[in-house]
Motif scaffolding. Sequence first.
Motif, PDB file in Angstrom:
ATOM      1  N   TRP A 147      20.948  59.602  35.181  1.00  0.00           N
ATOM      2  CA  TRP A 147      22.699  59.609  34.629  1.00  0.00           C
ATOM      3  C   TRP A 147      22.840  60.442  33.606  1.00  0.00           C
ATOM      4  N   HIS A 148      23.932  61.199  33.577  1.00  0.00           N
ATOM      5  CA  HIS A 148      24.581  61.898  32.312  1.00  0.00           C
ATOM      6  C   HIS A 148      25.979  61.448  31.733  1.00  0.00           C
ATOM      7  N   PRO A 149      26.038  61.277  30.442  1.00  0.00           N
ATOM      8  CA  PRO A 149      27.358  60.933  29.962  1.00  0.00           C
ATOM      9  C   PRO A 149      28.164  62.421  29.859  1.00  0.00           C
ATOM     10  N   CYS A 168      26.547  67.459  28.345  1.00  0.00           N
ATOM     11  CA  CYS A 168      26.031  66.033  28.479  1.00  0.00           C
ATOM     12  C   CYS A 168      25.740  65.635  27.039  1.00  0.00           C
ATOM     13  N   ASN A 177      23.808  63.426  25.993  1.00  0.00           N
ATOM     14  CA  ASN A 177      22.531  63.350  25.550  1.00  0.00           C
ATOM     15  C   ASN A 177      21.948  64.214  24.839  1.00  0.00           C
ATOM     16  N   HIS A 231      19.337  66.720  26.473  1.00  0.00           N
ATOM     17  CA  HIS A 231      19.752  67.395  27.515  1.00  0.00           C
ATOM     18  C   HIS A 231      20.688  68.534  27.194  1.00  0.00           C
ATOM     19  N   MET A 283      22.402  71.672  29.215  1.00  0.00           N
ATOM     20  CA  MET A 283      23.398  71.103  30.077  1.00  0.00           C
ATOM     21  C   MET A 283      24.850  71.181  29.509  1.00  0.00           C
TER      22      MET A 283
HETATM   23 CU    CU Z   1      22.139  64.466  30.673  1.00  0.00          CU
END
Ligand code: CU
Length: 516
Positions: free
Chosen positions: A450-452, A496, A498, A501, A506
């Motif tokens: 998953w990615h926020p 993202c 994270n 990430h 990203m």
């Molecule tokens: Cu991510």
Amino acid sequence: MEHRTPTTPGPARATMSRRSMLGLSLATASAALLAACSSAPAAAARRIMPTDPAVQAAEQSRPSTGRTVQKALAAAPFTATLDGRAVSTWGYNGAINGPLLRGSVGDRLQVALHNGLKEGTTVHWHGLALANDQDGVQDLTQKAVAAGGDYAYGFRLSHPGTYWYHSHFELQRERALYGPLIVDDPAEAKDWDHEWVVLLDDWMDGVTGTPDDVLAELSKGMGGTMSGGMGGMMGGKYMSMGSTSDFLGGDAGDVRYPLHLFNGRTPSAPDTITARPGDRVRLRIINAAGDTAYRVGAPGTKLTLTHTDGYPVERRDVDAVVLGMGERIDALLTVPAGWTPLMALPEGKTGLALGRISTGSGKEPVPAALPSTLGGTVVDGGQLAAAAAVRLPAKAVTARHTVSLTGSMMAYDWGINGRRFSMESPFDGALEVRQGDRVQIDFVNRTTMWHPMHLHGHTFQVGGTGARKDTVIVRPGQTVSVLLDADNPGQWLYHCHNAYHAAQGMMGVLSYVSGG
Ligand code: CU
Ligand code: C2O
């Protein structure tokens, strides 16, 4: 548009690309700002850069009370005490949570930043629709503030809600360089007795190493880290393997954390507020973590969710709510007699962040005796519906972009549409929009994690009538479509949330263009 694939993955390349992405030297700092010319948009259109008069025009159109709120932030190393031990880290004004910045809609927030760090820094105002040149993205909207330097941020507060601010320079947010930011609506009816701002964070800095150590290990990829045989099956010193969450659709996180903080405190000395039985508490919960979603709830007590990312939602009574990194949730809680633990469980990981409400009676809860799960009705902000007052009016989409989330734990090569972002050519693959467009962005998650996903300077709407948000959870294999009105010209990062990430690439730019 040219699509380049990254070359020669590996530790050296990863370290270099992180440097070049997030922390260009001052000598090359203006290169990205000039890249507008070298990476020209299609059809002779030009990019609306942060210094463009259109950016100032948008700022002037925001509400104004004529009042100014003045604050000072000093970024510097300091020593915190966590669980009785001295921990060296970097923060604002010498504390793990930076000071609460607060004003009303229409006020101008003026922040004097002093950089007492040994490297550059910037401050980003997460979730605010503000003037692009104040957005705090080094080498895109400003040059980094040099070590020892000062910088004056100033912008109008245009929408009420729960926001936050954090360093946007390399991995500094993973230290303690963050704090809460609240915009009040003087016309709002206050149906609560107490307000509790809750910042959650996953913490390792100064305990097991530094965030840079974590990135150095992660960027070798799972292949590199697991080469130690069976020992590697559990991950590395920092990399966590087997953190899974059904709620998040699989792999929950990449990094192990020795501590989880609730307002800068561990469960051994929890933040505690006092109230009377029956009082209503307005929670303003902010997930400031780097790699951890939190499941927040008070066992046996419902939360009434009222807002996410600053915008009202159709109210929902739930047992717990999950926040991805960067997301905010406002909720009302009616205080039972006795002690109420407000728990934040790191999703898919072990540990606990804890706060407490006391009515002055009953037995103080022991953290070890608390439940280890929070079940029942559990949602995340992306699953809520926008309150009618903030729903986007129907309008034909005039610009549509697909953002494929790509990469894997194996190579730790997180990117967008197969490309790892580089601040040396920030507009490669940029999502071009024109002022006045109704924009649709389809986040397509092609990874097993998953990615926020967060967009600067705008509050999109999830799906048709979903919540207005600036950060939304995108699960593995899922497509989340968001709509927004292109009403805030400039160059805006999306990425993202994270931390690792994002550091690996990203990221991309939502780029306003005109003419052509
Ligand atoms: Cu991510
Ligand atoms: Cu909360 Cu680009 O950040």
